[in-house]
Design an enzyme around this catalytic site. Structure first.
Site, PDB file in Angstrom:
ATOM      1  N   TYR A 196       8.727   3.916  13.707  1.00 58.53           N
ATOM      2  CA  TYR A 196       7.411   3.393  14.209  1.00 58.53           C
ATOM      3  C   TYR A 196       6.623   4.507  14.608  1.00 58.53           C
ATOM      4  O   TYR A 196       5.437   5.009  14.293  1.00 58.53           O
ATOM      5  CB  TYR A 196       7.081   2.226  14.872  1.00 58.53           C
ATOM      6  CG  TYR A 196       5.999   1.602  15.315  1.00 58.53           C
ATOM      7  CD1 TYR A 196       5.354   0.895  14.212  1.00 58.53           C
ATOM      8  CD2 TYR A 196       5.463   1.525  16.467  1.00 58.53           C
ATOM      9  CE1 TYR A 196       4.061   0.179  14.658  1.00 58.53           C
ATOM     10  CE2 TYR A 196       4.189   0.957  16.789  1.00 58.53           C
ATOM     11  CZ  TYR A 196       3.568   0.164  15.879  1.00 58.53           C
ATOM     12  OH  TYR A 196       2.357  -0.317  16.088  1.00 58.53           O
ATOM     13  N   VAL A 231       0.900  -1.206  -0.026  1.00 56.83           N
ATOM     14  CA  VAL A 231       0.060  -0.007   0.038  1.00 56.83           C
ATOM     15  C   VAL A 231       0.831   1.266  -0.168  1.00 56.83           C
ATOM     16  O   VAL A 231       0.133   2.417   0.113  1.00 56.83           O
ATOM     17  CB  VAL A 231      -1.004   0.110   1.083  1.00 56.83           C
ATOM     18  CG1 VAL A 231      -2.236  -1.127   1.038  1.00 56.83           C
ATOM     19  CG2 VAL A 231      -0.272  -0.039   2.476  1.00 56.83           C
ATOM     20  N   ALA A 238      -5.371   2.524  12.419  1.00 60.06           N
ATOM     21  CA  ALA A 238      -4.860   1.669  13.655  1.00 60.06           C
ATOM     22  C   ALA A 238      -3.811   2.448  13.990  1.00 60.06           C
ATOM     23  O   ALA A 238      -2.628   2.126  13.609  1.00 60.06           O
ATOM     24  CB  ALA A 238      -4.729   0.333  13.045  1.00 60.06           C
TER      25      ALA A 238
HETATM   26  P1  NAD Z   1       0.960  -7.814  12.067  1.00 60.59           P
HETATM   27  O1  NAD Z   1       2.412  -7.704  11.663  1.00 60.59           O
HETATM   28  O2  NAD Z   1       0.467  -9.144  12.366  1.00 60.59           O
HETATM   29  O3  NAD Z   1       0.187  -6.946  10.870  1.00 60.59           O
HETATM   30  C1  NAD Z   1       0.286  -5.970   9.986  1.00 60.59           C
HETATM   31  C2  NAD Z   1       0.026  -6.249   8.481  1.00 60.59           C
HETATM   32  O4  NAD Z   1       0.306  -5.408   7.614  1.00 60.59           O
HETATM   33  C3  NAD Z   1       0.798  -7.715   8.123  1.00 60.59           C
HETATM   34  O5  NAD Z   1       0.010  -8.658   7.665  1.00 60.59           O
HETATM   35  C4  NAD Z   1       1.784  -6.891   7.095  1.00 60.59           C
HETATM   36  O6  NAD Z   1       2.205  -8.043   6.097  1.00 60.59           O
HETATM   37  C5  NAD Z   1       0.886  -5.897   6.515  1.00 60.59           C
HETATM   38  N1  NAD Z   1       1.602  -4.678   6.023  1.00 60.59           N
HETATM   39  C6  NAD Z   1       2.842  -4.115   6.386  1.00 60.59           C
HETATM   40  N2  NAD Z   1       3.278  -3.207   5.323  1.00 60.59           N
HETATM   41  C7  NAD Z   1       2.573  -3.410   4.307  1.00 60.59           C
HETATM   42  C8  NAD Z   1       2.267  -2.786   3.107  1.00 60.59           C
HETATM   43  N3  NAD Z   1       3.232  -1.515   2.923  1.00 60.59           N
HETATM   44  N4  NAD Z   1       1.396  -3.159   2.151  1.00 60.59           N
HETATM   45  C9  NAD Z   1       0.635  -3.895   2.358  1.00 60.59           C
HETATM   46  N5  NAD Z   1       0.372  -4.367   3.757  1.00 60.59           N
HETATM   47  C10 NAD Z   1       1.422  -4.253   4.667  1.00 60.59           C
HETATM   48  O7  NAD Z   1       0.763  -6.676  13.087  1.00 60.59           O
HETATM   49  P2  NAD Z   1      -0.743  -6.124  14.093  1.00 60.59           P
HETATM   50  O8  NAD Z   1      -0.458  -6.733  15.454  1.00 60.59           O
HETATM   51  O9  NAD Z   1      -1.798  -7.079  13.491  1.00 60.59           O
HETATM   52  O10 NAD Z   1      -1.032  -4.897  13.727  1.00 60.59           O
HETATM   53  C11 NAD Z   1      -1.896  -4.405  13.042  1.00 60.59           C
HETATM   54  C12 NAD Z   1      -1.916  -2.894  13.096  1.00 60.59           C
HETATM   55  O11 NAD Z   1      -2.231  -2.509  14.447  1.00 60.59           O
HETATM   56  C13 NAD Z   1      -0.565  -2.302  12.887  1.00 60.59           C
HETATM   57  O12 NAD Z   1      -0.812  -0.803  12.271  1.00 60.59           O
HETATM   58  C14 NAD Z   1       0.005  -1.906  14.357  1.00 60.59           C
HETATM   59  O13 NAD Z   1       0.514  -0.615  14.129  1.00 60.59           O
HETATM   60  C15 NAD Z   1      -1.289  -1.612  14.948  1.00 60.59           C
HETATM   61  N6  NAD Z   1      -1.016  -1.780  16.324  1.00 60.59           N
HETATM   62  C16 NAD Z   1      -1.047  -3.251  16.835  1.00 60.59           C
HETATM   63  C17 NAD Z   1      -0.800  -3.374  18.435  1.00 60.59           C
HETATM   64  C18 NAD Z   1      -0.886  -4.816  18.806  1.00 60.59           C
HETATM   65  O14 NAD Z   1      -0.696  -5.083  20.198  1.00 60.59           O
HETATM   66  N7  NAD Z   1      -1.081  -5.724  18.264  1.00 60.59           N
HETATM   67  C19 NAD Z   1      -0.720  -2.341  18.992  1.00 60.59           C
HETATM   68  C20 NAD Z   1      -0.795  -0.991  18.461  1.00 60.59           C
HETATM   69  C21 NAD Z   1      -0.950  -0.985  17.284  1.00 60.59           C
END
Ligand code: NAD
Ligand code: UDP
Length: 310
Positions: free
Chosen positions: A146, A58, A115
């Site tokens: 980040y 993306v 998110a």
């Molecule tokens: P994750 O790494 O499992 O999922 C992130 C997804 O984004 C992955 O599938 C990855 O392949 C995809 N991705 C990354 N860059 C991309 C790009 N350029 N184009 C297309 N896809 C891309 O992590 P998660 O825990 O599921 O986190 C999801 C979101 O929630 C993130 O934005 C993260 O910052 C946010 N978040 C998560 C947490 C948590 O505790 N899990 C806490 C704070 C924020």
């Protein structure tokens, strides 16, 4: 039937959100470049005709022929180990990726959901963290790829809201865990569970006195759903305020897995926040939301899901 686009759909949270939206009767188009996600997280949707997966980075523009009602922008590496390995990709997806996702929402007159993260508060000097705290972020430290990408993403989202009247939502997500996390994604929950189940030492960063507050994934996704329905454009904390030290957390994992793994001390990562706990008064009043699954119950479910994989 409403159509939702999810960036990062093959990730931990993206795949759970996909399930929830399908259960709510949406069609879902999932975009992901699989940098940290996996198609295994979506394998159970094979043959589901209301779901379409598009492999796409993306940070490059994207166009969809369908009418879209909701854009959920989750794409971004999220584990410190992942974003330290991919700092430029992380900055690009938080900036260019957010720009493209906002552009799609504007073009389609869709509602937009970002998110975001508790990392916007950095190593917080105010505790617990409320949405009106501006944070204590090192702009040039290793975590800045980040933290600053997410802070930029929030700023860009607010600019689209103010300038173009886009209907936007911002969730500041605190540490969330559950089934489908990558076993060795570096975050403390999968690390400790995988180590405990394998009988390896649990790698404690520093003396383990730093604190975190862990939310079970189903509670968080329910918060996402409620926030998208609510009328609120500023950031809203979503997380579980139940705070504990990482040392106590390690002991809990050992007890729940009946593991005899020792704790092994490792250096604390640079700029690792000392404390973190959400103030969720806003989510409580605005969304009538609070977490329902306590840490022991959430961890039992997560440990069960990990057993077969270690
Ligand atoms: P994750 O790494 O499992 O999922 C992130 C997804 O984004 C992955 O599938 C990855 O392949 C995809 N991705 C990354 N860059 C991309 C790009 N350029 N184009 C297309 N896809 C891309 O992590 P998660 O825990 O599921 O986190 C999801 C979101 O929630 C993130 O934005 C993260 O910052 C946010 N978040 C998560 C947490 C948590 O505790 N899990 C806490 C704070 C924020
Ligand atoms: N941590 C740890 N051992 C590990 C992984 C992480 O002690 O194997 C610590 C980490 O230093 C931090 C806390 O656990 O203090 C939470 O780390 P995580 O990477 O899960 O998320 P963060 O909250 O730092 O984004």
């Amino acid at each position: 039937m409403p159509i939702s686009v999810i960036t990062g759909a093959a990730g931990f949270l993206g795949s759970h959100l996909t399930d929830r939206l399908l259960a709510e009767g949406h069609r879902v188009i999932g975009l992901d470049n699989l940098i940290t996600g996996s198609l295994a997280n979506l394998a159970h949707l094979d043959g589901e005709e209301r779901f379409r997966f598009v492999r796409h980075d993306v940070t490059q523009p994207f166009f969809l022929p369908e009418e879209v009602g909701f854009v959920w922008h989750l794409a971004s590496p999220a584990s410190p180990v992942d974003y330290l390995e991919h700092p430029i990709q992380t900055l690009k997806v938080g900036s260019l990726g957010t720009h493209h996702a906002l552009g799609l929402a504007r073009e389609k007159k869709a509602r937009f959901f970002l998110a975001s993260t508790s990392e916007c508060y950095g190593d917080p000097l105010v505790h617990p963290q409320r949405e009106d705290y501006w944070g204590n972020v090192n702009p040039v430290g290793p975590r800045s790829c980040y933290d600053e990408a997410k802070r930029f993403a929030e700023a860009l989202t607010m600019a689209y809201h103010r300038t173009h009247g886009l209907d936007t939502r911002i969730a500041r997500i605190f540490n969330t865990y559950g089934p489908r996390m990558r076993l060795r994604d570096g975050r403390v929950v999968p690390n400790f569970i995988a180590q405990a189940l394998a009988g390896e030492p649990l790698t404690l960063h520093g003396d383990g006195s730093q604190t975190r507050s862990f939310c079970y994934v189903d509670d968080l996704i329910d918060g996402f759903w409620r926030l998208m329905q609510a009328d609120c454009h500023g950031p809203v904390n979503l997380g579980n305020p139940d705070e504990l030290s990482i040392r106590d957390f390690a002991e809990k994992i050992r007890a729940l897995t009946a593991s005899r793994s020792p704790l092994e001390q490792r250096p604390r990562p640079v700029d690792d926040p000392a404390v973190r706990r959400p103030d969720i008064a806003l989510a409580r009043s605005l969304l009538d939301w609070e977490p329902r699954i306590d840490l022991d119950e959430g961890l039992r479910r997560t440990i069960e899901s990990f057993r077969g994989r270690v």
